[in-house]
Design an enzyme around this catalytic site. Structure first.
Site, PDB file in Angstrom:
ATOM      1  N   ALA A  13       0.831  -1.206   0.000  1.00  0.00           N
ATOM      2  CA  ALA A  13       0.000   0.000   0.000  1.00  0.00           C
ATOM      3  C   ALA A  13       0.862   1.250   0.000  1.00  0.00           C
ATOM      4  CB  ALA A  13      -0.935  -0.004   1.204  1.00  0.00           C
ATOM      5  N   TRP A  63      10.083  -9.024  10.631  1.00  0.00           N
ATOM      6  CA  TRP A  63       9.989  -8.575  12.024  1.00  0.00           C
ATOM      7  C   TRP A  63      10.286  -9.817  12.859  1.00  0.00           C
ATOM      8  CZ3 TRP A  63       9.222  -3.543  13.442  1.00  0.00           C
ATOM      9  CH2 TRP A  63       8.801  -2.660  12.434  1.00  0.00           C
ATOM     10  N   GLY A  97       5.087  -7.324   2.087  1.00  0.00           N
ATOM     11  CA  GLY A  97       4.798  -8.711   1.739  1.00  0.00           C
ATOM     12  C   GLY A  97       5.043  -9.024   0.280  1.00  0.00           C
ATOM     13  N   ASN A 101       6.477 -12.671  -0.562  1.00  0.00           N
ATOM     14  CA  ASN A 101       5.332 -13.581  -0.567  1.00  0.00           C
ATOM     15  C   ASN A 101       5.405 -14.581  -1.720  1.00  0.00           C
ATOM     16  OD1 ASN A 101       4.534 -12.173  -2.866  1.00  0.00           O
ATOM     17  ND2 ASN A 101       2.797 -11.160  -1.910  1.00  0.00           N
ATOM     18  N   VAL A 231       8.677   4.149  13.057  1.00  0.00           N
ATOM     19  CA  VAL A 231       7.886   5.178  13.736  1.00  0.00           C
ATOM     20  C   VAL A 231       7.679   4.776  15.192  1.00  0.00           C
ATOM     21  CG1 VAL A 231       5.567   6.179  13.869  1.00  0.00           C
ATOM     22  CG2 VAL A 231       6.797   6.108  11.686  1.00  0.00           C
ATOM     23  N   TRP A 504      -0.842 -16.025   6.063  1.00  0.00           N
ATOM     24  CA  TRP A 504      -0.206 -14.712   6.061  1.00  0.00           C
ATOM     25  C   TRP A 504      -1.067 -13.665   5.333  1.00  0.00           C
ATOM     26  CZ3 TRP A 504       2.059 -19.382   5.500  1.00  0.00           C
ATOM     27  CH2 TRP A 504       2.917 -19.781   6.552  1.00  0.00           C
ATOM     28  N   HIS A 505      -2.383 -13.762   5.566  1.00  0.00           N
ATOM     29  CA  HIS A 505      -3.339 -12.816   4.997  1.00  0.00           C
ATOM     30  C   HIS A 505      -4.002 -12.010   6.113  1.00  0.00           C
ATOM     31  CE1 HIS A 505      -3.836 -15.672   1.276  1.00  0.00           C
ATOM     32  NE2 HIS A 505      -2.647 -15.084   1.336  1.00  0.00           N
ATOM     33  N   ALA A 539      -4.353  -3.651   4.452  1.00  0.00           N
ATOM     34  CA  ALA A 539      -5.318  -4.747   4.582  1.00  0.00           C
ATOM     35  C   ALA A 539      -6.148  -4.651   5.848  1.00  0.00           C
ATOM     36  CB  ALA A 539      -4.593  -6.093   4.547  1.00  0.00           C
ATOM     37  N   THR A 550      -4.084 -11.774  -0.334  1.00  0.00           N
ATOM     38  CA  THR A 550      -4.481 -10.389  -0.068  1.00  0.00           C
ATOM     39  C   THR A 550      -3.633  -9.333  -0.760  1.00  0.00           C
ATOM     40  OG1 THR A 550      -3.237 -10.610   2.009  1.00  0.00           O
ATOM     41  CG2 THR A 550      -5.633 -10.809   2.125  1.00  0.00           C
TER      42      THR A 550
END
Length: 569
Positions: A13, A63, A97, A101, A231, A504-505, A539, A550
């Site tokens: 995104a 992560w 991802g 992915n 952040v 993983w969605h 998502a 996704t």
């Protein structure tokens, strides 16, 4: 320096938003990504590879401290032992991802998006989203009313003549079972088997970072990309978000802007909101956080697709080699369970003709089934600590709806029938119910120890059949044999409950909805309710997870909201 837009998260995104918003020269756009950059000409070879199994297991791109629970957590029985924590391979790299992915480029069912609108996301029905799916893609194979040819993400399919014998046998098993061959899974949505659509150009992965943040886009003077930047908090003046605090390569910084957009995914976006006092009042007070905006839906109703796997040993001549394709999933099946009140195409099977990068992985095939249309909506993201460096508590609560369990049980039986059918029985042996365990994860890490260990084991597996069967039963099968789950319904249910994982969605933890929906977190343009200058675009804002991997729905979502923003929304 002040920015017009600060985007927190350089995943799928975030990459789209950075491209589209900076295309207007009057905007000043800052893209912040916690992971490393993947600039043109310097994309790591593991990410470029059309086989995703190496990037997926590479801790450089994760992560690494994030763990989740997938099984249902009982909060009404404090004496019950909690389900085990599982490592969760959430991407931490530019492109998110899409950089690690399985490259599955599918969209979902038209009924998914009609449901989005019915749940309060006005304008997000199928007719409203199809133009933006088309805007995403550059389809190398089809040019019709379903497809785009000018988009930033190249997609294609591996033709049947390049399939290995195992993939071909699975296709023949589907055909003999009465399923229809579909040349295009993203055409008319109907049941059938098909070559999977992949976000590759035939030679390399095309991640969101590769497609949307190319050299030409990076050269824009009004776009700044700051990687290795995490952040730590949001900055506010009253109820307006005016910027972020961050750690940039270990150094504290503040960035101010007219609008902040969280694109950190369905786990980290709600966690950021919670740490900054936006979320359920009870949880915030429990954590000692001052309530800035009471939004009970933040972090709630987290979803994923429950999945299960049936694996088998591939006979040597039928195996997938690089001469066929680097990709391991070439074939898919969409089918209808027939469960009352479920839509068509509510189940999905991916045929993996290689299970891992190593020598044993090349010998093992998997039929991976997941509930395309899941009804389990009881997951949640909560804070474990107010420390921004601590990962949140993540509980997916898969199979919280009995309909998902029932369909995975019937789906596993269907997979078993396929596995025992003549085409697959001719190219495989020793079927076994598979679990994605910590042992599997550990052996999947790319290192020399695993390389040599799996070579040794693979040589034994290619030896006498009796030895192979003994090794699989003794060292591969984890608690349940194929015969057990086929002959004992209780054993099958126990296996499904224990081995079901998500795919993983992660989605739906900051849902779009109407103003009168108390669980809606954002409006149909991603704007956080009760706040100014703050959006969520990823998502997490899905009203319900679609019948699809996704990544493409995320890309579509970002394209649609960017279009609205540029139009003044």
């Amino acid at each position: 320096m002040d920015y017009s837009h600060i985007i927190v998260g350089g995943g799928s995104a975030g990459s789209v938003l950075a491209n589209r918003l900076s295309a207007r020269s009057a905007n000043r756009v800052l893209l912040l990504e916690a992971g490393q950059d993947t600039p043109p000409g310097q994309v790591p070879k593991e990410i470029e590879d059309t086989y995703p199994g190496t990037a997926y297991f590479d801790p450089r791109f994760h992560w690494t401290k994030l763990k989740v629970r997938t099984q249902v957590v009982s909060h009404n029985n404090p004496d019950a032992a909690p389900p085990p924590l599982r490592k969760y391979e959430q991407a931490r790299v530019l492109g998110g991802g899409s950089s690690i992915n399985g490259q599955m480029a599918n969209r979902g069912a038209p009924t998914d998006f009609d449901e989005w609108e019915a749940r309060g996301a006005a304008g997000w029905n199928w007719d409203g989203v199809l133009p933006f799916f088309k805007k995403v893609e550059h389809d190398l194979d089809f040019a019709d009313e379903w497809h785009g040819r000018e988009g930033h993400i190249t997609v294609t399919r591996i033709p049947a003549e390049r399939w290995c014998d195992h993939t071909k046998a699975a296709g023949e098993a589907f055909r003999l079972a009465g399923f229809k061959y579909l040349p295009d899974q993203n055409g008319r949505f109907e049941d059938g088997y098909f070559p999977v659509t992949a976000s590759i150009d035939g030679r390399k992965r095309v991640s969101a970072a590769v497609g949307y943040l190319n050299a030409q886009v990076r050269a824009r003077e009004n776009l700044t990309i700051s990687t290795e930047t995490q952040v730590s908090g949001l900055l506010f003046e009253g109820n307006r978000c005016v910027g972020v605090s961050a750690m940039v390569k270990g150094q504290p910084r503040e960035f101010r802007g007219a609008e902040v957009i969280l694109s950190s995914g369905a786990i980290h976006s709600p966690a950021i909101l919670l740490r900054n006092g936006i979320g359920p009042v009870g949880h915030l007070r429990e954590m000692g956080i001052e309530v800035r905006s009471a939004l009970p839906g933040v972090g709630q109703r987290l979803m994923d697709h429950p999945s299960i796997s049936l694996s088998s040993f591939i006979r040597r001549p039928a195996r997938l080699t690089d001469a066929h394709s680097r990709r391991h999933i070439l074939l898919g099946l969409r089918y209808s369970s027939g469960l009352p009140e479920t839509p068509k195409g509510d189940m999905f099977v991916a045929v993996a003709s290689k299970s891992a990068w190593h020598a044993v992985g090349q010998q093992v095939a998997s039929l991976l089934a997941f509930v395309n249309k899941t009804y389990s909506e009881a997951g949640q993201v909560r804070l474990a600590s107010t420390d921004w460096q601590e990962e949140p508590v993540v509980e997916f609560n898969l199979l919280s709806d009995r309909r998902d369990l029932d369909r995975l049980m019937s789906g596993f039986r269907m997979l078993a029938a396929m596995q025992l059918s003549a085409p697959l029985a001719a190219v495989t042996t020793d079927p076994f119910p598979a679990a994605y365990s910590d042992k599997v994860r550990a052996i999947g890490v790319v290192n020399e120890r695993n390389r040599w260990l799996t070579k040794a084991v693979a040589a034994l597996l290619d030896g006498p059949p009796a030895l192979r069967s003994w090794i699989i039963d003794r060292y591969v099968v984890e608690g349940f044999t194929f015969r057990q789950v086929m002959e004992d319904e209780e054993a099958l249910e126990a296996f499904i409950r224990k081995a079901t994982i998500g795919v993983w969605h992660a989605s739906c933890s900051c849902r779009m909805g109407r103003d009168d929906d108390p669980m809606a977190v954002v409006d149909n343009q991603g704007r956080v309710r009760g706040m100014e200058g703050l959006r969520v675009v990823d998502a997490s804002i899905f009203p319900v997870v679609p019948c699809a991997n996704t990544n493409f729905p995320v890309l579509m979502t970002a394209e649609k909201i960017a279009d609205t923003m540029l139009a003044g929304g």
